[in-house]
Design an enzyme around this catalytic site. Structure first.
Site, mmCIF file in Angstrom:
data_model
loop_
_atom_site.group_PDB
_atom_site.id
_atom_site.type_symbol
_atom_site.label_atom_id
_atom_site.label_comp_id
_atom_site.label_asym_id
_atom_site.label_seq_id
_atom_site.Cartn_x
_atom_site.Cartn_y
_atom_site.Cartn_z
ATOM 1 N N CYS A 190 69.349 35.908 -18.114
ATOM 2 C CA CYS A 190 70.427 34.978 -18.391
ATOM 3 C C CYS A 190 71.814 35.593 -18.265
ATOM 4 C CB CYS A 190 70.243 34.462 -19.807
ATOM 5 S SG CYS A 190 70.134 35.783 -21.003
HETATM 6 C C1 LIG Z 1 65.884 37.466 -21.647
HETATM 7 S S1 LIG Z 1 64.761 38.754 -21.356
HETATM 8 C C2 LIG Z 1 63.218 37.961 -21.708
HETATM 9 C C3 LIG Z 1 62.732 38.166 -23.099
HETATM 10 C C4 LIG Z 1 61.328 37.655 -23.357
HETATM 11 N N1 LIG Z 1 61.156 36.304 -22.888
HETATM 12 C C5 LIG Z 1 60.971 37.719 -24.841
HETATM 13 O O1 LIG Z 1 60.764 36.691 -25.457
HETATM 14 O O2 LIG Z 1 60.905 38.843 -25.400
HETATM 15 C C6 LIG Z 1 64.704 38.835 -19.604
HETATM 16 C C7 LIG Z 1 63.797 39.947 -19.060
HETATM 17 O O3 LIG Z 1 63.728 39.833 -17.639
HETATM 18 C C8 LIG Z 1 63.517 41.132 -17.108
HETATM 19 N N2 LIG Z 1 63.844 41.095 -15.675
HETATM 20 C C9 LIG Z 1 65.063 40.930 -15.106
HETATM 21 N N3 LIG Z 1 64.963 40.928 -13.763
HETATM 22 C C10 LIG Z 1 63.652 41.108 -13.471
HETATM 23 C C11 LIG Z 1 62.915 41.215 -12.251
HETATM 24 N N4 LIG Z 1 63.535 41.123 -11.070
HETATM 25 N N5 LIG Z 1 61.590 41.388 -12.321
HETATM 26 C C12 LIG Z 1 60.951 41.488 -13.524
HETATM 27 N N6 LIG Z 1 61.603 41.415 -14.715
HETATM 28 C C13 LIG Z 1 62.929 41.221 -14.692
HETATM 29 C C14 LIG Z 1 64.446 41.994 -17.961
HETATM 30 O O4 LIG Z 1 64.041 43.345 -17.929
HETATM 31 C C15 LIG Z 1 64.312 41.345 -19.350
HETATM 32 O O5 LIG Z 1 63.352 42.020 -20.132
#
Ligand SMILES: C[S@@+](CC[C@H](N)C(=O)[O-])C[C@H]1O[C@@H](n2cnc3c(N)ncnc32)[C@H](O)[C@@H]1O
Length: 335
Positions: A85
């Site tokens: 986000c």
């Molecule tokens: C807002 S957090 C999600 C948190 C999770 N839904 C929870 O409840 O704990 C977004 C996550 O997306 C991961 N992320 C960002 N870009 C990504 C990618 N290209 N591939 C895999 N993960 C990714 C980040 O490392 C981060 O942990």
């Protein structure tokens, strides 16, 4: 009755996963275990994956989702995704909100790709409030439209975790979609709480908190000289739910935007365990890795208790369908 297969994208340390799984106790209340079975989890941040692995039995694929072929993801009934986000966040105004034109803003297309390829019965996506207004609302309309074109009846709500027993005011947008052939309209949990949960219920006794969590007198004086009083909303009232904790906690300082705690004439930050509790993780949730990484992963998470409320109806509905028809309904082909 069987169980529902769940695939989780952008899993982080697993707030959404813990919420949909249930079977945990927070502040003396037990959140029923749901019959779900995780078939896939993914995140590209190694340290978040390590915290996840310390807490869940199923494995997590640590890597960029853009590089994972749809065919590598097992069939599932529910897809979860708190897609990143940063570009939508109201907090991250610098650079200004970029909406779906930025690289991270495009990651929700990965979720759409997997929905089109795997056609689960349902998906749950979560994002910051700013997603509603990014690019004058165009971003959000595009997101809903893409989910719709992927074959899902979608609806969304802005939910505040404080309305569901979490000691934190955290407003997040939840989008729920059901595969159109199921004929289900998404529903959202209602706020039935009589009283919100105050921050004090999850604080450690101040005397037991290590000195390293206190800001130095020099930092406090510097802050007071510059601002005369703490920015509105930052110094927390223990009798109210806490303001939103975010991944920014990893850069905690008295000049940032994170909530801090006044203790007499001093100020302190929260310990990682307190942040976990503010986010409604039970104390059985293991915190591994450096504290910086813990703050980051915890601040990014969906509060498990809120996710449990969001999931309850979905799980019950899908189990009924599964039981009624004796098997998981085969997906309709969506062109
Ligand atoms: C807002 S957090 C999600 C948190 C999770 N839904 C929870 O409840 O704990 C977004 C996550 O997306 C991961 N992320 C960002 N870009 C990504 C990618 N290209 N591939 C895999 N993960 C990714 C980040 O490392 C981060 O942990």
């Amino acid at each position: 009755m069987g169980s529902l297969r769940v695939a989780s994208l952008f899993t982080g340390c697993g707030g959404m996963d813990m919420g949909i799984a249930g079977g945990f106790t927070f502040l003396g209340k037990h959140y029923r275990k749901n019959p779900v079975n995780f078939v896939f989890a993914n995140d590209f941040e190694k340290t978040a994956c390590e915290i996840f692995s310390a807490n869940f039995d199923h494995s997590i694929l640590c890597g960029d989702i853009k590089k994972v072929n749809t065919s590598e993801i097992p069939d599932h009934d529910i897809l979860l995704g708190g897609f990143p986000c940063q570009s939508f966040s109201i907090v991250a105004q610098n650079p200004p909100r970029l909406g779906y034109n930025s690289e991270t803003g495009k990651l929700f297309f990965e979720m759409v790709r997997i929905l089109k390829g795997k056609k689960p019965m349902c998906f749950v996506a979560e994002n910051v409030k700013g997603i509603l207004s990014a690019d004058k609302g165009r971003t959000f309309r595009l997101i809903l439209d893409e989910f719709n074109k992927a074959g899902y009846s979608v609806d969304y709500r802005l939910l505040n975790s404080a309305d569901f027993g979490v000691p934190q005011r955290r407003e997040r947008v939840f989008i729920i979609g059901f595969r159109k052939d199921l004929g289900i309209t998404p529903t959202f949990p209602k706020n039935t709480l009589k009283e919100q949960t105050p921050l004090r219920t999850v604080l450690m006794p101040h005397g037991a908190v290590d000195k390293k969590y206190y800001f130095s007198q020099k930092a406090v004086l510097g802050m007071l000289r510059a601002k005369e009083k703490m920015n509105k909303g930052r110094a927390q009232d223990e009798d109210l739910p806490c303001a939103t904790v975010t991944a920014h906690l990893a850069k905690y300082s008295l000049n940032s935007v994170d909530p801090v705690l006044p203790v007499g004439r001093k100020y302190r930050r929260f310990t990682p365990r307190e942040v976990a509790r503010i986010q409604s993780f039970p104390d059985s949730f293991k915190l591994v890795n450096s504290e910086n990484r813990q703050y980051r992963a915890l601040g990014n998470a969906v509060p498990p208790v809120l996710m449990w409320h969001v999931s309850k109806n979905i799980v019950d509905l899908l189990l009924k369908i599964k039981k009624g028809r004796g098997k998981i309904i085969e997906p309709m082909v969506v062109h």
